[in-house]
Scaffold this motif. Structure first.
Motif, mmCIF file in Angstrom:
data_model
loop_
_atom_site.group_PDB
_atom_site.id
_atom_site.type_symbol
_atom_site.label_atom_id
_atom_site.label_comp_id
_atom_site.label_asym_id
_atom_site.label_seq_id
_atom_site.Cartn_x
_atom_site.Cartn_y
_atom_site.Cartn_z
ATOM 1 N N UNK A 169 11.444 4.904 8.832
ATOM 2 C CA UNK A 169 10.948 6.262 8.992
ATOM 3 C C UNK A 169 9.812 6.247 9.996
ATOM 4 N N UNK A 170 9.894 7.087 11.015
ATOM 5 C CA UNK A 170 8.887 7.150 12.071
ATOM 6 C C UNK A 170 8.141 8.473 11.995
ATOM 7 N N UNK A 171 6.854 8.410 12.283
ATOM 8 C CA UNK A 171 6.041 9.611 12.299
ATOM 9 C C UNK A 171 4.691 9.321 12.872
ATOM 10 N N UNK A 172 3.662 9.859 12.256
ATOM 11 C CA UNK A 172 2.296 9.654 12.725
ATOM 12 C C UNK A 172 1.414 9.242 11.543
ATOM 13 N N UNK A 173 0.202 8.853 11.859
ATOM 14 C CA UNK A 173 -0.746 8.526 10.789
ATOM 15 C C UNK A 173 -0.884 9.700 9.827
ATOM 16 N N UNK A 174 -0.961 10.902 10.364
ATOM 17 C CA UNK A 174 -1.173 12.078 9.525
ATOM 18 C C UNK A 174 0.005 12.361 8.599
ATOM 19 N N UNK A 175 1.210 11.997 9.011
ATOM 20 C CA UNK A 175 2.401 12.326 8.212
ATOM 21 C C UNK A 175 2.866 11.187 7.309
ATOM 22 N N UNK A 176 2.106 10.112 7.221
ATOM 23 C CA UNK A 176 2.532 8.974 6.396
ATOM 24 C C UNK A 176 2.823 9.370 4.942
ATOM 25 N N UNK A 183 0.810 -1.225 0.000
ATOM 26 C CA UNK A 183 0.000 0.000 0.000
ATOM 27 C C UNK A 183 0.841 1.273 0.000
ATOM 28 N N UNK A 184 2.140 1.158 -0.259
ATOM 29 C CA UNK A 184 3.010 2.329 -0.171
ATOM 30 C C UNK A 184 2.648 3.390 -1.191
ATOM 31 N N UNK A 185 2.113 2.983 -2.336
ATOM 32 C CA UNK A 185 1.725 3.950 -3.349
ATOM 33 C C UNK A 185 0.340 4.533 -3.146
ATOM 34 N N UNK A 186 -0.293 4.195 -2.012
ATOM 35 C CA UNK A 186 -1.665 4.640 -1.744
ATOM 36 C C UNK A 186 -1.767 5.312 -0.377
ATOM 37 N N UNK A 187 -0.728 6.024 0.006
ATOM 38 C CA UNK A 187 -0.661 6.500 1.384
ATOM 39 C C UNK A 187 -1.646 7.615 1.706
ATOM 40 N N UNK A 188 -1.987 8.446 0.756
ATOM 41 C CA UNK A 188 -2.976 9.487 1.057
ATOM 42 C C UNK A 188 -4.357 8.881 1.325
ATOM 43 N N UNK A 189 -4.884 8.024 0.448
ATOM 44 C CA UNK A 189 -6.164 7.387 0.788
ATOM 45 C C UNK A 189 -6.062 6.474 2.004
ATOM 46 N N UNK A 190 -4.900 5.848 2.214
ATOM 47 C CA UNK A 190 -4.728 5.020 3.411
ATOM 48 C C UNK A 190 -4.842 5.876 4.662
ATOM 49 N N UNK A 191 -4.152 6.990 4.691
ATOM 50 C CA UNK A 191 -4.244 7.894 5.837
ATOM 51 C C UNK A 191 -5.695 8.300 6.088
ATOM 52 N N UNK A 192 -6.394 8.655 5.028
ATOM 53 C CA UNK A 192 -7.777 9.102 5.171
ATOM 54 C C UNK A 192 -8.666 7.998 5.740
ATOM 55 N N UNK A 193 -8.451 6.757 5.299
ATOM 56 C CA UNK A 193 -9.263 5.645 5.789
ATOM 57 C C UNK A 193 -8.912 5.314 7.248
ATOM 58 N N UNK A 194 -7.649 5.431 7.602
ATOM 59 C CA UNK A 194 -7.248 5.191 8.994
ATOM 60 C C UNK A 194 -7.883 6.227 9.917
ATOM 61 N N UNK A 195 -7.885 7.491 9.494
ATOM 62 C CA UNK A 195 -8.493 8.559 10.303
ATOM 63 C C UNK A 195 -10.007 8.391 10.373
ATOM 64 N N UNK A 196 -10.602 7.992 9.261
ATOM 65 C CA UNK A 196 -12.054 7.770 9.257
ATOM 66 C C UNK A 196 -12.435 6.635 10.188
ATOM 67 N N UNK A 197 -11.527 5.678 10.366
ATOM 68 C CA UNK A 197 -11.803 4.536 11.232
ATOM 69 C C UNK A 197 -11.620 4.819 12.706
ATOM 70 N N UNK A 198 -11.010 5.953 13.050
ATOM 71 C CA UNK A 198 -10.902 6.310 14.455
ATOM 72 C C UNK A 198 -9.508 6.578 14.977
ATOM 73 N N UNK A 199 -8.477 6.264 14.196
ATOM 74 C CA UNK A 199 -7.133 6.628 14.649
ATOM 75 C C UNK A 199 -7.020 8.149 14.699
ATOM 76 N N UNK A 200 -6.317 8.647 15.697
ATOM 77 C CA UNK A 200 -6.056 10.075 15.797
ATOM 78 C C UNK A 200 -4.896 10.452 14.871
#
Length: 251
Positions: free
Chosen positions: A200-207, A164-181
């Motif tokens: 590389x370390x960060x947050x869901x928002x910065x993926x 899913x590395x090439x789909x990180x923007x929609x992945x982030x959006x789906x993770x946030x929609x599911x309840x991750x902060x």
């Protein structure tokens, strides 16, 4: 006989002892050339025939196996990581069944475990997460509707996301929609256990930004969850106040 063998997550010395032995004995090796470390092929016999399945169809792979079987030869089908995770082995085994060809499966070290080792992380921390969800974003290969990312994210469990590395923007959006902060810890591990491994370390928002800044477009795992954070409870197993079958609690 056909042996489906897990090559491990990347480093050549992470293959199992059994898998290593089978590679040295094989008459034919069919390996996933786009993913398997070619160093593993160096231990094969000089006369071993080697095929790169990256350019082959399922039918062509089976034809090679059938020809080897007819000639009384042993085949190793070398898959990346562990064959049971996104290995597409079921369809191969079903066709071998229809041909009456015997086979077995040798497990391997999945990249999800190679990634945890690279991060020096434990997926199942007490009072944080006791469940690991291995999944992927829907792309050219669909995902069942009931396994849509936001539905899985609602569990707030540890998530290991493949392919899913090439789909990180929609992945982030789906993770946030599911309840991750937005500030939920996340990591990208590129080529876990390979010599060119990167973390590389960060947050869901910065993926998406992490991947873009570091030019990571494939061959990486996405890891999400509070297991990457700093807070957890101590295990009861080694708690001096906890009694179990092998030890009485100290008073």
């Amino acid at each position: 006989m056909v042996h489906f063998v897990g090559a491990g997550s990347g480093a050549a010395d992470l293959i199992t002892v059994r898998g290593h032995k089978l590679l040295t004995e094989a008459d034919v090796i069919i390996y996933a050339g786009s993913l398997v470390n070619p160093e593993l092929l160096k231990i094969s016999k000089e006369e071993c025939k080697i095929y790169d399945s990256a350019s082959m169809t399922l039918e062509e792979v089976i034809d090679v196996m059938k020809a080897a079987e007819t000639a009384g030869k042993t085949t190793v089908r070398l898959h990346t990581g562990d064959p049971s995770i996104y290995g597409a082995i079921r369809e191969q085994m079903d066709l071998l069944d229809s041909c009456g060809i015997e086979y077995d499966v040798v497990p391997g070290v999945s990249s999800c475990f190679g990634a945890a080792a690279a991060l020096k992380a434990e997926y199942t921390l007490p009072d944080v997460s006791q469940t690991v969800i291995i999944t992927r974003m829907a792309g050219r290969t669909p995902v069942p509707e009931k396994e849509e990312i936001s539905l899985l994210a609602a569990h707030q469990a540890t998530m290991v996301i493949f392919l899913s590395t090439g789909l990180l923007e929609p992945l982030r959006d789906r993770l946030l929609a599911g309840g991750y902060q937005k500030d939920t810890p996340a990591a990208i591990v590129y080529k876990a256990s390979w010599p060119d491994e990167k973390i590389f370390r960060g947050t869901v928002d910065t993926l998406p930004l992490m991947a873009k800044e570091n030019k990571i477009t494939k061959t990486a795992l996405i890891l999400v969850g509070d297991f990457l954070g700093e807070t957890y409870d101590r295990s009861k197993l080694y708690d001096p106040a906890f009694t179990h079958e092998f030890r009485q609690a100290s008073k």
